[in-house]
Design a protein around this motif. Structure first.
Motif, short mmCIF file in Angstrom:
data_model
loop_
_atom_site.label_atom_id
_atom_site.label_comp_id
_atom_site.label_asym_id
_atom_site.label_seq_id
_atom_site.Cartn_x
_atom_site.Cartn_y
_atom_site.Cartn_z
N VAL A 40 0.88 -1.16 0.00
CA VAL A 40 0.00 0.00 0.00
C VAL A 40 0.92 1.22 0.00
N LEU A 41 0.77 2.08 -1.00
CA LEU A 41 1.76 3.13 -1.25
C LEU A 41 1.27 4.55 -0.97
N SER A 42 0.03 4.70 -0.46
CA SER A 42 -0.46 6.02 -0.08
C SER A 42 -1.59 5.85 0.93
N ALA A 43 -2.01 6.97 1.50
CA ALA A 43 -3.07 6.95 2.52
C ALA A 43 -4.40 6.49 1.93
N GLY A 44 -5.21 5.89 2.79
CA GLY A 44 -6.53 5.40 2.42
C GLY A 44 -6.81 4.09 3.13
N GLU A 45 -7.81 3.37 2.63
CA GLU A 45 -8.17 2.06 3.19
C GLU A 45 -8.17 1.04 2.07
N LEU A 46 -7.63 -0.13 2.36
CA LEU A 46 -7.59 -1.20 1.38
C LEU A 46 -7.90 -2.53 2.06
N ASN A 47 -8.88 -3.25 1.49
CA ASN A 47 -9.17 -4.61 1.92
C ASN A 47 -8.72 -5.56 0.81
N ILE A 48 -8.18 -6.69 1.20
CA ILE A 48 -7.82 -7.73 0.24
C ILE A 48 -8.38 -9.05 0.74
N ASP A 49 -8.81 -9.89 -0.21
CA ASP A 49 -9.43 -11.15 0.15
C ASP A 49 -9.31 -12.13 -1.02
N ASP A 50 -9.56 -13.38 -0.74
CA ASP A 50 -9.67 -14.42 -1.76
C ASP A 50 -8.41 -14.53 -2.63
N VAL A 51 -7.23 -14.49 -1.99
CA VAL A 51 -5.96 -14.65 -2.71
C VAL A 51 -5.79 -16.12 -3.04
N LYS A 52 -5.49 -16.40 -4.33
CA LYS A 52 -5.29 -17.78 -4.77
C LYS A 52 -4.06 -17.87 -5.67
N VAL A 53 -3.36 -18.96 -5.57
CA VAL A 53 -2.27 -19.31 -6.50
C VAL A 53 -2.57 -20.71 -7.00
N ASP A 54 -2.94 -20.81 -8.28
CA ASP A 54 -3.34 -22.09 -8.85
C ASP A 54 -2.41 -22.48 -9.99
N LEU A 55 -2.01 -23.73 -10.02
CA LEU A 55 -1.23 -24.27 -11.13
C LEU A 55 -2.19 -24.47 -12.29
N LYS A 56 -1.87 -23.88 -13.45
CA LYS A 56 -2.72 -24.03 -14.63
C LYS A 56 -2.37 -25.32 -15.35
N ASP A 57 -3.34 -25.89 -16.04
CA ASP A 57 -3.12 -27.15 -16.79
C ASP A 57 -2.25 -26.91 -18.00
#
Length: 187
Positions: free
Chosen positions: A170-187
């Protein structure tokens, strides 16, 4: 030949770990797993993520919170409330990182959801090994308050790299929510 205590790799590893510890905070619990939905917290920190917190990022004023009211999936999200920050990426600004085992040449789909109120932010995806990092793929954030936004990118693991690294700043003032982070191997 006399052996020196500091010639042992384990000792150097512990020294480096100690130096890194002052730049981030981390709570681990193997039974929780990936925790990309930010459902598990310990002492105010998301479990199994390395966090650039207000205790470790100097000259910044912000909070890292579990948000059980505003989330994209599950029952909570990770929230950054930033009053001031340096604007410098990496360990110099609020955020988090983590590394995951990865196969050279494999394609990974990285996806996540963000709700942003005024922050400049970015997510970096890269390959790393014990000595180097690869070219970074940056996912720039949208700073408008548009509700939950989905982001994704494909990343091909480069030669000689062992782990996939994610890093949000986060590089400046404000509010940030993050959710549902996924790392999936693609076929």
């Amino acid at each position: 030949m006399k052996k020196h205590f500091f010639s042992k790799p384990l000792v150097w590893g512990l020294i480096l770990l100690g130096l890194a510890a002052c730049k981030s905070e981390e709570k681990r619990n193997q039974s929780v797993g990936f925790n990309g939905g930010f459902e598990a917290f310990d002492d105010g920190l998301p479990v199994n993520w390395i966090v650039y917190s207000n205790k470790t990022v100097k000259d910044n004023d912000f909070d890292v919170l579990k948000d059980s009211i505003d989330y994209a999936e599950g029952k909570s999200s990770l929230k950054f409330v930033v009053r001031t920050c340096s604007g410098k990426p990496g360990r110099f600004s609020p955020g988090f990182t983590n590394e995951f085992e990865a196969k050279v040449g494999a394609t990974y789909k990285v996806s996540f959801k963000v709700k942003n109120k005024g922050c400049k932010w970015k997510m970096n995806v890269s390959g790393v090994n014990a000595f180097n990092g690869s070219e970074v793929k940056e996912i720039p954030g949208v700073d408008a308050a548009l509700g939950w936004q989905s982001y994704e990118c494909d990343y091909v693991m480069p030669e000689k790299m062992e782990r996939l690294r994610l890093e949000l700043n986060v590089l400046s003032a404000g509010e940030l929510n993050i959710d549902d982070v996924k790392v999936d191997l693609k076929d």
